[in-house]
Design an enzyme around this catalytic site. Structure first.
Site, PDB file in Angstrom:
ATOM      1  N   TYR A 190       0.804  -1.221   0.000  1.00 23.73           N
ATOM      2  CA  TYR A 190       0.000   0.000   0.000  1.00 23.73           C
ATOM      3  C   TYR A 190       0.839   1.275   0.000  1.00 23.73           C
ATOM      4  O   TYR A 190       0.297   2.369  -0.115  1.00 23.73           O
ATOM      5  CB  TYR A 190      -0.928   0.039   1.219  1.00 23.73           C
ATOM      6  CG  TYR A 190      -2.098  -0.874   1.075  1.00 23.73           C
ATOM      7  CD1 TYR A 190      -1.910  -2.242   1.078  1.00 23.73           C
ATOM      8  CD2 TYR A 190      -3.380  -0.377   0.926  1.00 23.73           C
ATOM      9  CE1 TYR A 190      -2.973  -3.105   0.944  1.00 23.73           C
ATOM     10  CE2 TYR A 190      -4.446  -1.238   0.788  1.00 23.73           C
ATOM     11  CZ  TYR A 190      -4.236  -2.590   0.802  1.00 23.73           C
ATOM     12  OH  TYR A 190      -5.298  -3.437   0.666  1.00 23.73           O
ATOM     13  N   LYS A 240       2.825 -14.077   5.888  1.00 25.56           N
ATOM     14  CA  LYS A 240       3.106 -15.075   4.851  1.00 25.56           C
ATOM     15  C   LYS A 240       4.630 -15.219   4.764  1.00 25.56           C
ATOM     16  O   LYS A 240       5.236 -15.111   3.693  1.00 25.56           O
ATOM     17  CB  LYS A 240       2.474 -14.576   3.528  1.00 25.56           C
ATOM     18  CG  LYS A 240       2.513 -15.543   2.386  1.00 25.56           C
ATOM     19  CD  LYS A 240       1.485 -16.648   2.486  1.00 25.56           C
ATOM     20  CE  LYS A 240       1.682 -17.601   1.313  1.00 25.56           C
ATOM     21  NZ  LYS A 240       1.031 -18.896   1.516  1.00 25.56           N
ATOM     22  N   ASP A 294      -2.532 -17.730   4.753  1.00 24.01           N
ATOM     23  CA  ASP A 294      -3.563 -18.478   4.012  1.00 24.01           C
ATOM     24  C   ASP A 294      -4.427 -19.325   4.940  1.00 24.01           C
ATOM     25  O   ASP A 294      -5.649 -19.310   4.857  1.00 24.01           O
ATOM     26  CB  ASP A 294      -2.947 -19.354   2.902  1.00 24.01           C
ATOM     27  CG  ASP A 294      -1.694 -20.068   3.331  1.00 24.01           C
ATOM     28  OD1 ASP A 294      -1.710 -21.285   3.443  1.00 24.01           O
ATOM     29  OD2 ASP A 294      -0.680 -19.372   3.583  1.00 24.01           O
ATOM     30  N   ASP A 347      -6.347  -6.125   5.272  1.00 27.48           N
ATOM     31  CA  ASP A 347      -7.448  -5.651   4.422  1.00 27.48           C
ATOM     32  C   ASP A 347      -8.374  -6.823   4.082  1.00 27.48           C
ATOM     33  O   ASP A 347      -9.588  -6.771   4.302  1.00 27.48           O
ATOM     34  CB  ASP A 347      -6.835  -5.057   3.143  1.00 27.48           C
ATOM     35  CG  ASP A 347      -7.837  -4.233   2.360  1.00 27.48           C
ATOM     36  OD1 ASP A 347      -8.996  -4.124   2.794  1.00 27.48           O
ATOM     37  OD2 ASP A 347      -7.461  -3.694   1.302  1.00 27.48           O
TER      38      ASP A 347
END
Ligand code: NAP
Length: 434
Positions: free
Chosen positions: A159, A231, A297, A321
């Site tokens: 972002y 992740k 995930d 988000d």
């Protein structure tokens, strides 16, 4: 600072911060942006709820002096600016404010007004509580198990907006630079001639302040755990570092008030798994806060199948988000999902609806005002006005349990009464006296 378009209410005072503690006067001036589209209806209904809750809680001893500031279409139409400097200045000067949804200007200049405001005030936490109200239609079996608070990092990650569009001179220069200085990395690009590129900055400072805020909030609010979502198995030096720095700040700054899975791992290596498990059990029995981590995930699956194992969640911008919207879906969707953008160091905070302006419903007095009402509830709790916040929750619980709801819930509920946006606000007020 003097204002020309904003009218500062007489008789109110500024909220300030001293030694990290918010100083809230009895008559604080709070800037608000009503918002575009449905924002107008929603703000009208929400403001009535806020004023009623404060009146009922403090019988006139406390009162908000609302101060309208402008952004979005209303600002553009009246003052030829999507985000007038005075608006940013007002949020800066008066510290705590609230806003409805804003139209994202299409083409040129500002990418998003929300992002611009977050950047200007360095609002590094996007805090999104996700809890269930009895009776809200939900797609899952046990939505009541969901009681989580997401701390999403708000200033970094993908972002940050460092992107190169394929085919532009900038993109070519960047790829040339990569090819010259980092040939091994350049070779990893599968189709270099037609690739757009983005950069993902994740810093130690940015991670540390976010995780610190999450742990601090969890301890203050007697929560059970903070889960670092990342992740890191794939993006080792951004998401993986987020995890490592997160554990570091937990151990360095919160010492024996927390127990981390990093500690569990160390004990397991030195003394075996049984000893590590015993150590963790003892720590949790002693009331310590558990700091753990999970890969981004699998978190989407586990927050559905084992919702009770999640409490406070600390994560980076993009994961946060996705995750906060997915979690909101379990408990009734974006119509009632509140949010706050907060700098826990300077005290600056802007609370906001998490949905957009839903322009097709604008001025129909129809949509659910729950998202702004609950953002106000968060704001009052942030200010230490817990009694008013509690009344708002009570009113929402009562109105929903009585099956008096707006169209979005009505279409999914049996035997419910459909209310307008303003009527739902009135129902919330009535149920404060239950
Ligand atoms: P949206 O305004 O969030 O609306 C999408 C759908 O969500 C609506 O059609 C409606 O679904 C549901 N919804 C939204 N608000 C609701 C409410 N208060 N009560 C009940 N249901 C609600 O998203 P969009 O149509 O993609 O975006 C419209 C504009 O908002 C764009 O300019 C966008 O950039 C902007 N936006 C602003 C913000 C913000 O300011 N925070 C956030 C997102 C988007 P149903 O039609 O199925 O009932």
């Amino acid at each position: 600072m003097s204002y020309t378009i904003v009218k500062v209410p007489q008789g109110g005072e500024k909220i300030s911060i001293q030694n990290g503690d918010l100083q809230v006067p009895q008559h604080p001036i709070i800037p608000f942006v009503e918002g575009d589209g449905t924002g107008r209806d929603i703000w009208r209904a929400s403001k009535r709820v806020f004023d009623a809750a404060i009146q009922k809680a403090y019988q006139g001893a406390r009162q908000v002096q609302w101060m309208e500031v402008y952004a979005g279409e209303k600002a553009y139409t009246s003052f030829h600016s999507w985000l007038p400097d005075e608006t940013v200045q007002a949020f800066r000067e008066f510290l705590v404010g609230i806003k409805g949804p804003l139209t994202t200007p299409i083409g040129g200049g500002i990418r998003s007004l929300n992002v611009a405001l977050r950047k200007a005030l360095d609002l590094y936490v996007c805090q999104r509580p996700v809890r269930y109200f009895n009776g809200v239609p939900s797609p899952v079996k046990n939505p009541e198990y969901v009681d989580m608070v997401v701390f999403r990092e708000n200033t970094e990650d993908i972002y940050a907006g460092i992107e190169f569009e394929d085919g532009t001179p900038e993109s070519k220069r960047f790829k040339d630079l990569l090819q010259e200085h980092f040939p091994a990395e350049y070779k990893k690009i599968r189709f270099p001639a037609t690739t757009g590129l983005g950069i993902k900055p994740v810093s130690k400072e940015g991670t540390t302040r976010l995780v610190r805020a999450a742990i601090h909030w969890a301890l203050e609010n007697k929560r059970r755990s903070v889960t670092l979502v990342h992740k890191g198995n794939i993006m080792k030096y951004t998401e993986g570092s987020f995890r490592n720095w997160g554990y570091e700040v937990a151990e360095a700054e919160f010492g024996d008030r927390v127990y981390t899975w990093a500690q569990w791992e160390k004990t397991r290596e030195q003394a075996g798994e049984e000893t590590a498990n015993q150590e963790q059990d003892t720590a949790l029995k002693d009331g310590k806060l558990l700091i753990k981590d999970v890969i981004a995930d699998i978190v989407f699956q586990q927050t559905i199948t084992r919702a009770r194992e999640f409490d406070v969640i600390a994560t980076m911008n993009l994961n946060g988000d996705y995750l906060s919207d997915a979690l909101a879906a379990q408990v009734g969707g974006i119509g009632i999902a509140p949010g706050g953008n907060i700098n826990y160091t300077s005290g600056h905070a802007v609370f906001e609806a998490t949905h957009g302006t839903a322009p097709k419903y604008a001025d129909k007095d129809m949509v659910n005002p729950g998202s702004v009402i609950l953002s106000g509830e968060m704001m009052f709790r942030y200010m230490g006005w817990n009694k008013a916040a509690d009344l708002i929750i009570k009113g929402m619980e009562g109105a929903i349990a009585a099956k008096t709801v707006t169209y979005d819930f009505h279409r999914l509920m049996e035997d419910a009464t459909k209310l307008k946006c303003s009527e739902f606000g009135e129902a919330v007020i009535q149920h404060m006296d239950d």
